[in-house]
Motif scaffolding. Structure first.
Motif, PDB file in Angstrom:
ATOM      1  N   LEU A 206       0.851  -1.194   0.000  1.00 59.06           N
ATOM      2  CA  LEU A 206       0.000   0.000   0.000  1.00 59.06           C
ATOM      3  C   LEU A 206       0.884   1.240   0.000  1.00 59.06           C
ATOM      4  CD1 LEU A 206      -2.541  -1.138   2.752  1.00 59.06           C
ATOM      5  CD2 LEU A 206      -2.835  -1.301   0.275  1.00 59.06           C
ATOM      6  N   LEU A 207       0.488   2.239  -0.773  1.00 60.11           N
ATOM      7  CA  LEU A 207       1.280   3.460  -0.914  1.00 60.11           C
ATOM      8  C   LEU A 207       0.447   4.683  -0.578  1.00 60.11           C
ATOM      9  CD1 LEU A 207       2.774   2.581  -4.425  1.00 60.11           C
ATOM     10  CD2 LEU A 207       3.892   2.202  -2.218  1.00 60.11           C
ATOM     11  N   ASP A 208       1.134   5.749  -0.140  1.00 58.09           N
ATOM     12  CA  ASP A 208       0.431   7.022   0.039  1.00 58.09           C
ATOM     13  C   ASP A 208       0.474   7.793  -1.272  1.00 58.09           C
ATOM     14  OD1 ASP A 208       2.968   8.131  -0.207  1.00 58.09           O
ATOM     15  OD2 ASP A 208       3.158   8.626   1.922  1.00 58.09           O
ATOM     16  N   GLU A 209      -0.005   9.041  -1.272  1.00 54.81           N
ATOM     17  CA  GLU A 209      -0.077   9.811  -2.520  1.00 54.81           C
ATOM     18  C   GLU A 209       1.297  10.125  -3.103  1.00 54.81           C
ATOM     19  OE1 GLU A 209      -0.313  12.675   0.970  1.00 54.81           O
ATOM     20  OE2 GLU A 209      -1.227  10.776   0.385  1.00 54.81           O
ATOM     21  N   LYS A 210       2.350  10.027  -2.275  1.00 52.15           N
ATOM     22  CA  LYS A 210       3.712  10.282  -2.753  1.00 52.15           C
ATOM     23  C   LYS A 210       4.476   8.993  -3.032  1.00 52.15           C
ATOM     24  CE  LYS A 210       4.077  14.731  -0.367  1.00 52.15           C
ATOM     25  NZ  LYS A 210       4.823  15.534   0.642  1.00 52.15           N
ATOM     26  N   ASN A 211       3.745   7.874  -3.109  1.00 55.32           N
ATOM     27  CA  ASN A 211       4.323   6.549  -3.399  1.00 55.32           C
ATOM     28  C   ASN A 211       5.234   6.027  -2.296  1.00 55.32           C
ATOM     29  OD1 ASN A 211       2.992   6.145  -5.850  1.00 55.32           O
ATOM     30  ND2 ASN A 211       4.568   7.218  -7.005  1.00 55.32           N
ATOM     31  N   ASN A 212       5.026   6.472  -1.074  1.00 54.68           N
ATOM     32  CA  ASN A 212       5.752   5.916   0.068  1.00 54.68           C
ATOM     33  C   ASN A 212       4.977   4.715   0.608  1.00 54.68           C
ATOM     34  OD1 ASN A 212       7.785   8.026   0.140  1.00 54.68           O
ATOM     35  ND2 ASN A 212       6.191   9.363   0.949  1.00 54.68           N
ATOM     36  N   GLU A 213       5.691   3.625   0.911  1.00 60.78           N
ATOM     37  CA  GLU A 213       5.027   2.427   1.408  1.00 60.78           C
ATOM     38  C   GLU A 213       4.491   2.661   2.817  1.00 60.78           C
ATOM     39  OE1 GLU A 213       6.138  -2.232   2.476  1.00 60.78           O
ATOM     40  OE2 GLU A 213       7.322  -1.155   0.968  1.00 60.78           O
ATOM     41  N   VAL A 214       3.223   2.296   3.028  1.00 62.70           N
ATOM     42  CA  VAL A 214       2.604   2.517   4.337  1.00 62.70           C
ATOM     43  C   VAL A 214       2.035   1.226   4.944  1.00 62.70           C
ATOM     44  CG1 VAL A 214       2.043   4.930   3.885  1.00 62.70           C
ATOM     45  CG2 VAL A 214       0.390   3.147   3.272  1.00 62.70           C
ATOM     46  N   GLY A 215       2.053   0.138   4.185  1.00 60.28           N
ATOM     47  CA  GLY A 215       1.533  -1.114   4.721  1.00 60.28           C
ATOM     48  C   GLY A 215       1.366  -2.170   3.657  1.00 60.28           C
ATOM     49  N   ILE A 216       0.835  -3.324   4.063  1.00 58.37           N
ATOM     50  CA  ILE A 216       0.582  -4.442   3.150  1.00 58.37           C
ATOM     51  C   ILE A 216      -0.803  -4.996   3.471  1.00 58.37           C
ATOM     52  CG2 ILE A 216       1.279  -6.779   2.493  1.00 58.37           C
ATOM     53  CD1 ILE A 216       4.152  -6.014   3.070  1.00 58.37           C
ATOM     54  N   SER A 217      -1.592  -5.276   2.440  1.00 60.48           N
ATOM     55  CA  SER A 217      -2.975  -5.707   2.662  1.00 60.48           C
ATOM     56  C   SER A 217      -3.372  -6.880   1.773  1.00 60.48           C
ATOM     57  CB  SER A 217      -3.938  -4.539   2.417  1.00 60.48           C
ATOM     58  OG  SER A 217      -5.276  -4.976   2.406  1.00 60.48           O
ATOM     59  N   LYS A 218      -3.965  -7.906   2.393  1.00 64.61           N
ATOM     60  CA  LYS A 218      -4.511  -9.041   1.644  1.00 64.61           C
ATOM     61  C   LYS A 218      -5.856  -8.673   1.030  1.00 64.61           C
ATOM     62  CE  LYS A 218      -2.363 -12.463   4.711  1.00 64.61           C
ATOM     63  NZ  LYS A 218      -2.616 -13.574   5.653  1.00 64.61           N
ATOM     64  N   LYS A 219      -6.612  -7.826   1.720  1.00 64.76           N
ATOM     65  CA  LYS A 219      -7.920  -7.423   1.203  1.00 64.76           C
ATOM     66  C   LYS A 219      -7.764  -6.619  -0.083  1.00 64.76           C
ATOM     67  CE  LYS A 219     -12.322  -5.274   2.353  1.00 64.76           C
ATOM     68  NZ  LYS A 219     -13.145  -4.609   3.382  1.00 64.76           N
ATOM     69  N   ALA A 220      -6.778  -5.731  -0.111  1.00 64.12           N
ATOM     70  CA  ALA A 220      -6.530  -4.952  -1.324  1.00 64.12           C
ATOM     71  C   ALA A 220      -6.157  -5.879  -2.479  1.00 64.12           C
ATOM     72  CB  ALA A 220      -5.422  -3.929  -1.083  1.00 64.12           C
ATOM     73  N   ALA A 221      -5.386  -6.932  -2.175  1.00 65.91           N
ATOM     74  CA  ALA A 221      -5.020  -7.908  -3.194  1.00 65.91           C
ATOM     75  C   ALA A 221      -6.261  -8.589  -3.761  1.00 65.91           C
ATOM     76  CB  ALA A 221      -4.076  -8.952  -2.610  1.00 65.91           C
ATOM     77  N   PHE A 222      -7.182  -8.976  -2.875  1.00 65.59           N
ATOM     78  CA  PHE A 222      -8.420  -9.638  -3.305  1.00 65.59           C
ATOM     79  C   PHE A 222      -9.261  -8.711  -4.179  1.00 65.59           C
ATOM     80  CE2 PHE A 222     -12.965 -10.418  -2.649  1.00 65.59           C
ATOM     81  CZ  PHE A 222     -13.060 -11.738  -3.084  1.00 65.59           C
ATOM     82  N   VAL A 223      -9.404  -7.457  -3.752  1.00 64.59           N
ATOM     83  CA  VAL A 223     -10.197  -6.484  -4.520  1.00 64.59           C
ATOM     84  C   VAL A 223      -9.555  -6.242  -5.888  1.00 64.59           C
ATOM     85  CG1 VAL A 223     -10.987  -4.082  -4.600  1.00 64.59           C
ATOM     86  CG2 VAL A 223     -11.115  -5.367  -2.455  1.00 64.59           C
ATOM     87  N   GLY A 224      -8.226  -6.105  -5.909  1.00 64.78           N
ATOM     88  CA  GLY A 224      -7.521  -5.845  -7.164  1.00 64.78           C
ATOM     89  C   GLY A 224      -7.624  -7.007  -8.140  1.00 64.78           C
ATOM     90  N   ILE A 225      -7.449  -8.223  -7.649  1.00 65.28           N
ATOM     91  CA  ILE A 225      -7.516  -9.404  -8.509  1.00 65.28           C
ATOM     92  C   ILE A 225      -8.943  -9.607  -9.031  1.00 65.28           C
ATOM     93  CG2 ILE A 225      -7.318 -11.937  -8.506  1.00 65.28           C
ATOM     94  CD1 ILE A 225      -4.914 -11.554  -6.588  1.00 65.28           C
ATOM     95  N   SER A 226      -9.943  -9.336  -8.198  1.00 63.93           N
ATOM     96  CA  SER A 226     -11.341  -9.427  -8.630  1.00 63.93           C
ATOM     97  C   SER A 226     -11.621  -8.440  -9.766  1.00 63.93           C
ATOM     98  CB  SER A 226     -12.285  -9.142  -7.458  1.00 63.93           C
ATOM     99  OG  SER A 226     -12.102 -10.080  -6.421  1.00 63.93           O
ATOM    100  N   ALA A 227     -11.053  -7.241  -9.653  1.00 64.81           N
ATOM    101  CA  ALA A 227     -11.232  -6.226 -10.698  1.00 64.81           C
ATOM    102  C   ALA A 227     -10.583  -6.666 -12.001  1.00 64.81           C
ATOM    103  CB  ALA A 227     -10.648  -4.890 -10.237  1.00 64.81           C
ATOM    104  N   VAL A 228      -9.390  -7.275 -11.901  1.00 66.98           N
ATOM    105  CA  VAL A 228      -8.697  -7.770 -13.097  1.00 66.98           C
ATOM    106  C   VAL A 228      -9.531  -8.856 -13.770  1.00 66.98           C
ATOM    107  CG1 VAL A 228      -6.678  -9.054 -13.915  1.00 66.98           C
ATOM    108  CG2 VAL A 228      -6.392  -7.172 -12.300  1.00 66.98           C
ATOM    109  N   LEU A 229     -10.104  -9.728 -12.974  1.00 63.76           N
ATOM    110  CA  LEU A 229     -10.939 -10.810 -13.499  1.00 63.76           C
ATOM    111  C   LEU A 229     -12.120 -10.259 -14.291  1.00 63.76           C
ATOM    112  CD1 LEU A 229     -11.546 -13.837 -13.614  1.00 63.76           C
ATOM    113  CD2 LEU A 229     -12.679 -13.635 -11.405  1.00 63.76           C
TER     114      LEU A 229
END
Length: 321
Positions: A206-229
């Motif tokens: 996960l990144l902020d608006e300046k592309n600095n790393e702020v965390g890691i999320s499994k939920k974001a991965a699920f949402v992103g992969i669902s969108a790709v599908l």
């Protein structure tokens, strides 16, 4: 000569909060003509992007428009996170020409088992290459995972196509022509999650608006992969539904009986024309740099981000393509 004004080239040229802006962006990214660019031209584009990011002058560019041309050329061939040069047929600019031939093959030769096996194998091999090439750069894919997802997706596509072919044998011929679409959709539902299983297990950065790393999320991965599908199926649907309707109409009029050799050619050209628009318009359903609210993340991830960045309410991640 005056220096070029500073713009944020790490964001797309067009507004990604609107569908029209995303569509314009992906028409440039998926442009098949990008495949004919030489290695020297790609390296020149990479150098321009790197120098401009570093705040250096880029005398090769006479205007901001030249800079954007170099940036989109760079985006068409290099991974957005790792910066590595992508496999030629795995690039989004190869989607239209590769899918043109593979889709036409599946739509033309769908009646015999050997033909179904061959064309579904071709399609899943290509999909595996595309999924690997456009994976999230922070979560590498092991060879075991790559092979497993490839086998599962190929098996799923073949099982679906062969089973449905038998089931619709005595139905309207148009129904039989739609079997490849169902097989492709089923295979995508297997292939994409399997190929990106590591992201589902470990999460995406996960990144902020300046592309600095702020965390890691499994939920974001699920949402992103669902969108790709959803995007992948949307890209395939127009060509794999309109083409059967066209061919059914030509068959009823006796055109295909009179000119049987034109069957494959007509389907290839028509599918190619449809994909020229369906590919970028399907990609544009969702922004590649996806946003998600902090309070929508896993409780522990959300809490961690709030402690370190109390004013941050939205984070971003690369959903892949």
């Amino acid at each position: 000569m005056a220096l070029l004004p500073r713009v944020d080239i790490d964001k797309p040229k067009f507004d990604q909060s609107t569908y029209v802006g995303r569509a314009k962006h992906f028409f440039l990214v998926t442009n098949p003509l990008n495949l004919f660019v030489t290695s020297n031209q790609l390296e020149s584009a990479r150098q321009i992007v790197q120098k401009y990011r570093a705040g250096k002058d880029v005398p090769e560019c006479k205007s901001i428009e030249d800079l954007w041309k170099a940036k989109y050329l760079y985006d068409s061939a290099f991974h957005p996170e790792t910066g590595e040069k992508q496999l030629l047929i795995g690039r989004m600019s190869a989607q239209m020409p590769m899918n043109m031939f593979i889709t036409a093959g599946m739509m033309t030769f769908y009646k015999t088992t050997p033909a179904v096996v061959f064309w579904q194998w071709c399609n899943q091999t290509f999909n595996a290459i595309v999924n690997y090439t456009n994976r999230s750069g922070t979560t590498p894919i092991s060879q075991t995972q790559l092979f497993t997802s490839y086998c599962l997706a190929t098996g799923g596509a073949l099982g679906t196509a062969l089973t449905l072919n038998r089931a619709v044998k005595n139905m309207n011929p148009l129904v039989g022509r739609l079997v490849p679409l169902v097989a492709v959709a089923a295979a995508n539902c297997i292939n994409i999650p399997c190929m990106r299983m590591q992201e589902l297990r470990s999460g995406v950065v996960l990144l902020d608006e300046k592309n600095n790393e702020v965390g890691i999320s499994k939920k974001a991965a699920f949402v992103g992969i669902s969108a790709v599908l959803v995007s992948r199926i949307a890209m395939a649907m127009p060509g794999m539904t309109l083409t059967p309707l066209l061919m059914e109409s030509l068959e009823k009029r006796g055109f295909l009986k009179k000119f049987p050799r034109l069957n494959a050619l007509i389907q290839t050209v028509f599918v190619g024309f449809v994909l020229l628009f369906a590919t970028p318009l399907g990609c544009a359903f969702f922004s590649q740099r996806a946003a998600i609210k902090v309070n929508s993340l896993e409780p522990e991830v959300s809490e961690s981000i709030r402690k370190k960045h109390p004013d941050l309410d939205t984070v971003w991640y690369n959903k892949g393509l």
